[in-house]
Design an enzyme around this catalytic site. Sequence first.
Site, PDB file in Angstrom:
ATOM      1  N   GLU A 212     -75.303 -84.831  37.857  1.00  0.00           N
ATOM      2  CA  GLU A 212     -76.338 -84.311  36.607  1.00  0.00           C
ATOM      3  C   GLU A 212     -77.649 -84.404  37.863  1.00  0.00           C
ATOM      4  OE1 GLU A 212     -75.642 -87.834  34.415  1.00  0.00           O
ATOM      5  OE2 GLU A 212     -73.458 -86.708  33.426  1.00  0.00           O
ATOM      6  N   GLU A 325     -65.791 -84.437  33.394  1.00  0.00           N
ATOM      7  CA  GLU A 325     -65.534 -85.630  32.792  1.00  0.00           C
ATOM      8  C   GLU A 325     -65.404 -85.296  30.972  1.00  0.00           C
ATOM      9  OE1 GLU A 325     -69.091 -87.854  32.027  1.00  0.00           O
ATOM     10  OE2 GLU A 325     -69.352 -88.996  34.338  1.00  0.00           O
TER      11      GLU A 325
END
Length: 410
Positions: A212, A325
């Site tokens: 991220e 994820e």
Amino acid sequence: MEGAGYSNLDGGSRWLEKEQARSRKSRMVVIGSIAGVAALIVAGIVIGVLVSKHHSSSSTSSSSSSKSSSSSGSSGKADPSTGFFAVVNQKDPNDPSTFEPDSALSNAFYGVAYTPFGSQIPDCGSNLPAVIEDIQLISQITTRLRLYGADCNQSSLVLDAIQRTKVNMSVWLGNYVLPGDDAGYTRQRDEITTALKAFGTTNVAGITVGNEFMLNYLNANGGNGDPNSAVGNQGAAILNSKIADTRSNLKSLGYDNIPVGTADAGAYFNNEVLAAVDYGMANVHPWFANVSIDTASSWTTTFFQQTDIAAAQAQSNNPQMYIAETGWPTFSNDVGNESNGPSNASVPNLQTFVNDFVCSSNTGGINYFFFEVFDEPWKNATFGGVEGYWGIFNFNKTLKALTLPTCSHS
Ligand SMILES: *[C@@H]1O[C@H](CO)[C@@H](O)[C@H](O)[C@H]1NC(C)=O
Ligand SMILES: *[C@@H]1O[C@H](CO)[C@@H](O)[C@H](O)[C@H]1NC(C)=O
Ligand SMILES: *[C@@H]1O[C@H](CO)[C@@H](O)[C@H](O)[C@H]1NC(C)=O
Ligand SMILES: *[C@@H]1O[C@H](CO)[C@@H](O)[C@H](O)[C@H]1NC(C)=O
Ligand SMILES: *[C@@H]1O[C@H](CO)[C@@H](O)[C@H](O)[C@H]1NC(C)=O
Ligand SMILES: *[C@@H]1O[C@H](CO)[C@@H](O)[C@H](O)[C@H]1NC(C)=O
Ligand SMILES: *[C@@H]1O[C@H](CO)[C@@H](O)[C@H](O)[C@H]1NC(C)=O
């Protein structure tokens, strides 16, 4: 400020995805709480992207000492303070490869997301007995795992545990790059180097540089949530310099056949980053998009294909894309977060998501890392809400009240 800020800055558009800050840091770091929203058009639908960050400052002075694990996993004595619960029986207490399989487990998952106990500096506590126990369990549900970072010796511990248990497991090692924390990048790069030198590359499927990073960079610097804005390209240049450094380091070691990639929010892939990587891993979360459990699986697949696969295919190198994820939480600490709107955090809903997503993705060629193996008490304590409750297993390594599917995966 502690806790995740969940706020819809986009005023009315749907929250598409909240980013899981799988921050390496826990208590002693500055937890920045940043929410950002990106709007994008997918198949004519304007979708807001909720993001919520748990930033951490670089705490360079930390002594990151690993707890020396004098305790032996083979002693069979549970010691939850070390992350060892003695839930796996070994025929030979001295040979971790002689573990007895649990008939409730099923090797049905393409891959899983895994964070070892005690792998956040400065609170390192990761140790071999606990990681061996984890790998014994993980090897009964999948043949692939991804890590987020390399602190606290986790790369070496995981590779060592795989080799001692003699299981079939490929690992995507991680270097959790934070904007502005060059020392953190270098520290983890060197941990990975140490692990590769000690345990070889047989079990290493990739090295993921950044988790991220682009999301964090845009939240900190503006750019309207557009990863391909001018601000996004500035962030991409920083991330790409780390990716290039990782490649040159691997080359100097003679390991330049190891794929190098990055992981980010599903709507945060910058084209220049995609052009620089062998693979991309995208977080795609129906929960944070307020999607009903009934459509969670199909929504996840559609979003991944239309956003992430499509972005990769637009690049001439067409990097391989994975879902980094996806999952469903089973509990919330607070009433406000027990529902995503349409559906609750609950074990029955996780069961529904597992039923709908796992086997159909296996046959549909969707490469995913299910989020995640174990509940994480440190996240529960640090962030609250549903953050600590995404595990297939409880924190104590017992299987949640789930029936695992029995399909196979590639
Ligand atoms: C190990 O797992 C991979 C999938 O990750 C599979 O392709 C391979 O056949 C397995 N190897 C053995 C020996 O079972
Ligand atoms: C890291 O883990 C490896 C693998 O178990 C072990 O050999 C090594 O001693 C550990 N290093 C430290 C600093 O604990
Ligand atoms: C959800 O949990 C977060 C912490 O993760 C908290 O900051 C927030 O206030 C909660 N939201 C609601 C609606 O209760
Ligand atoms: C998504 O769900 C949260 C929690 O129930 C709620 O606060 C938020 O308003 C919802 N957002 C939308 C766009 O429905
Ligand atoms: C969520 O759970 C609460 C009880 O904890 C219940 O009152 C509510 O109806 C549930 N909501 C949904 C959408 O299932
Ligand atoms: C999660 O945190 C709450 C306090 O915020 C605590 O009451 C609860 O016991 C924690 N759960 C676990 C499993 O650690
Ligand atoms: C493990 O944790 C779960 C969830 O908190 C709990 O229900 C269960 O009783 C625990 N099992 C053991 C053996 O401690």
